[in-house]
Design a protein around this motif. Structure first.
Motif, PDB file in Angstrom:
ATOM      1  N   UNK A 114      -3.068   6.189  17.362  1.00  0.00           N
ATOM      2  CA  UNK A 114      -1.738   6.634  16.922  1.00  0.00           C
ATOM      3  C   UNK A 114      -1.320   5.880  15.664  1.00  0.00           C
ATOM      4  N   UNK A 115      -1.548   4.571  15.644  1.00  0.00           N
ATOM      5  CA  UNK A 115      -1.181   3.783  14.458  1.00  0.00           C
ATOM      6  C   UNK A 115      -2.029   4.165  13.250  1.00  0.00           C
ATOM      7  N   UNK A 116      -3.283   4.527  13.474  1.00  0.00           N
ATOM      8  CA  UNK A 116      -4.119   5.007  12.364  1.00  0.00           C
ATOM      9  C   UNK A 116      -3.536   6.296  11.788  1.00  0.00           C
ATOM     10  N   UNK A 117      -3.029   7.168  12.656  1.00  0.00           N
ATOM     11  CA  UNK A 117      -2.497   8.458  12.204  1.00  0.00           C
ATOM     12  C   UNK A 117      -1.103   8.354  11.602  1.00  0.00           C
ATOM     13  N   UNK A 118      -0.233   7.540  12.192  1.00  0.00           N
ATOM     14  CA  UNK A 118       1.149   7.455  11.701  1.00  0.00           C
ATOM     15  C   UNK A 118       1.284   6.519  10.514  1.00  0.00           C
ATOM     16  N   UNK A 119       0.386   5.541  10.437  1.00  0.00           N
ATOM     17  CA  UNK A 119       0.558   4.477   9.459  1.00  0.00           C
ATOM     18  C   UNK A 119       1.430   3.395  10.059  1.00  0.00           C
ATOM     19  N   UNK A 120       1.550   2.270   9.380  1.00  0.00           N
ATOM     20  CA  UNK A 120       2.223   1.109   9.951  1.00  0.00           C
ATOM     21  C   UNK A 120       3.743   1.114   9.823  1.00  0.00           C
ATOM     22  N   UNK A 121       4.291   2.013   9.039  1.00  0.00           N
ATOM     23  CA  UNK A 121       5.732   2.028   8.821  1.00  0.00           C
ATOM     24  C   UNK A 121       6.144   1.156   7.640  1.00  0.00           C
ATOM     25  N   UNK A 122       7.426   1.228   7.333  1.00  0.00           N
ATOM     26  CA  UNK A 122       7.961   0.530   6.161  1.00  0.00           C
ATOM     27  C   UNK A 122       7.885  -0.988   6.286  1.00  0.00           C
ATOM     28  N   UNK A 123       8.098  -1.505   7.497  1.00  0.00           N
ATOM     29  CA  UNK A 123       8.111  -2.951   7.686  1.00  0.00           C
ATOM     30  C   UNK A 123       6.710  -3.444   8.041  1.00  0.00           C
ATOM     31  N   UNK A 124       5.849  -3.396   7.036  1.00  0.00           N
ATOM     32  CA  UNK A 124       4.443  -3.765   7.238  1.00  0.00           C
ATOM     33  C   UNK A 124       3.892  -4.373   5.951  1.00  0.00           C
ATOM     34  N   UNK A 125       2.806  -5.097   6.097  1.00  0.00           N
ATOM     35  CA  UNK A 125       2.128  -5.652   4.921  1.00  0.00           C
ATOM     36  C   UNK A 125       1.569  -4.530   4.044  1.00  0.00           C
ATOM     37  N   UNK A 126       1.051  -3.474   4.649  1.00  0.00           N
ATOM     38  CA  UNK A 126       0.539  -2.344   3.862  1.00  0.00           C
ATOM     39  C   UNK A 126       1.623  -1.788   2.944  1.00  0.00           C
ATOM     40  N   UNK A 127       2.822  -1.605   3.474  1.00  0.00           N
ATOM     41  CA  UNK A 127       3.919  -1.070   2.673  1.00  0.00           C
ATOM     42  C   UNK A 127       4.318  -2.059   1.573  1.00  0.00           C
ATOM     43  N   UNK A 131       0.091  -0.207  -0.257  1.00  0.00           N
ATOM     44  CA  UNK A 131      -1.091   0.483   0.272  1.00  0.00           C
ATOM     45  C   UNK A 131      -0.738   1.695   1.131  1.00  0.00           C
ATOM     46  N   UNK A 132       0.451   1.709   1.682  1.00  0.00           N
ATOM     47  CA  UNK A 132       0.868   2.817   2.550  1.00  0.00           C
ATOM     48  C   UNK A 132       1.691   3.799   1.733  1.00  0.00           C
ATOM     49  N   UNK A 133       1.616   5.067   2.018  1.00  0.00           N
ATOM     50  CA  UNK A 133       0.843   5.677   3.088  1.00  0.00           C
ATOM     51  C   UNK A 133      -0.636   5.816   2.709  1.00  0.00           C
ATOM     52  N   UNK A 134      -1.467   5.732   3.728  1.00  0.00           N
ATOM     53  CA  UNK A 134      -2.901   5.912   3.545  1.00  0.00           C
ATOM     54  C   UNK A 134      -3.211   7.400   3.450  1.00  0.00           C
ATOM     55  N   UNK A 135      -4.242   7.770   2.701  1.00  0.00           N
ATOM     56  CA  UNK A 135      -4.635   9.195   2.663  1.00  0.00           C
ATOM     57  C   UNK A 135      -5.003   9.685   4.069  1.00  0.00           C
ATOM     58  N   UNK A 136      -4.739  10.943   4.336  1.00  0.00           N
ATOM     59  CA  UNK A 136      -4.988  11.521   5.656  1.00  0.00           C
ATOM     60  C   UNK A 136      -6.449  11.341   6.074  1.00  0.00           C
ATOM     61  N   UNK A 137      -7.380  11.511   5.135  1.00  0.00           N
ATOM     62  CA  UNK A 137      -8.797  11.394   5.507  1.00  0.00           C
ATOM     63  C   UNK A 137      -9.141   9.991   5.984  1.00  0.00           C
ATOM     64  N   UNK A 138      -8.458   8.969   5.448  1.00  0.00           N
ATOM     65  CA  UNK A 138      -8.694   7.595   5.882  1.00  0.00           C
ATOM     66  C   UNK A 138      -8.204   7.423   7.327  1.00  0.00           C
ATOM     67  N   UNK A 139      -7.042   7.976   7.630  1.00  0.00           N
ATOM     68  CA  UNK A 139      -6.490   7.886   8.986  1.00  0.00           C
ATOM     69  C   UNK A 139      -7.361   8.613   9.993  1.00  0.00           C
TER      70      UNK A 139
END
Length: 174
Positions: A114-127, A131-139
C-alpha cells in the motif's frame, strides 16, 4: 491523508525494524544473533549467521526507511520481501496468529505494498528531497518485486528436509 500515511509509515516501519532487531540482538525480546541463526535453522533455511544477519539487517533498514518515508518504493520492496519469507514460514499454521499463523507478516506485506502504491505522503523524507511522487511504474514494480524477491529467497535458501528433521526432533523430545 498525509497524517494517515505518516502514522501508517511510522507504525509499520518501526514494527518491521523491531522485528529485525530481534533477529540480531537481545533487544526487544530478541535472542541475539545466535538465537536468530537457530530460528532460521529450525525453519529449514541454510546460510546460518549470514541469513540471520541479512534478514535482520534488511528488516531494520527497510523499516527505518519506511518510517522516514525515504526511498519509499525500495524500502517497501525490501520490507515486503523479508515479510513474504516470514509469511511462507508460517503458512502451514494457517492464517491466525493465535496458532502461529501468517496473519502478522502477511499484513506487513500488504502495508508495504500500500505504501509503495500511495507514496509516503507530504510529511516524509521523499517529499522533503523532492523525490515524491514516484512514477507509477516504480510503485508497481515495488509492489511486485517485494513478494517475488521473498519467494525467490525462500526457493534458494529453504531445505524442507532440514525443517522436517527439526520438527521430528522437537516432536520426539516433547
Amino acid at each position: 491523508m498525509d497524517t494517515g500515511l505518516l502514522v501508517l509509515r511510522l507504525v509499520a516501519g518501526l514494527l518491521v525494524a523491531g522485528h529485525g532487531v530481534q533477529k540480531v540482538s537481545f533487544r526487544l525480546g530478541g535472542e541475539g544473533l545466535a538465537g536468530g541463526t537457530e530460528e532460521f535453522r529450525r525453519d529449514g533455511f541454510r546460510g546460518g549467521r549470514l541469513t540471520a544477519l541479512a534478514a535482520g539487517g534488511g528488516q531494520v533498514g527497510a523499516g527505518l526507511f519506511l518510517a522516514a518515508g525515504l526511498l519509499t518504493p525500495a524500502a517497501a520492496t525490501a520490507a515486503a520481501g523479508v515479510m513474504t519469507v516470514a509469511t511462507t514460514v508460517k503458512w502451514r499454521n494457517g492464517l491466525w496468529v493465535q496458532h502461529d499463523g501468517y496473519e502478522y507478516p502477511f499484513f506487513l506485506v500488504v502495508v508495504a505494498g500500500v505504501l509503495a502504491l500511495t507514496g509516503p505522503g507530504r510529511w516524509s523524507a521523499d517529499h522533503a528531497l523532492g523525490l515524491a511522487p514516484w512514477p507509477v511504474w516504480v510503485s508497481v514494480a515495488a509492489l511486485v518485486l517485494g513478494p517475488v524477491s521473498g519467494l525467490l529467497t525462500r526457493a534458494l535458501l529453504h531445505h524442507p528436509s532440514v525443517a522436517e528433521g527439526a520438527s521430528e526432533d522437537a516432536h520426539a523430545a516433547g
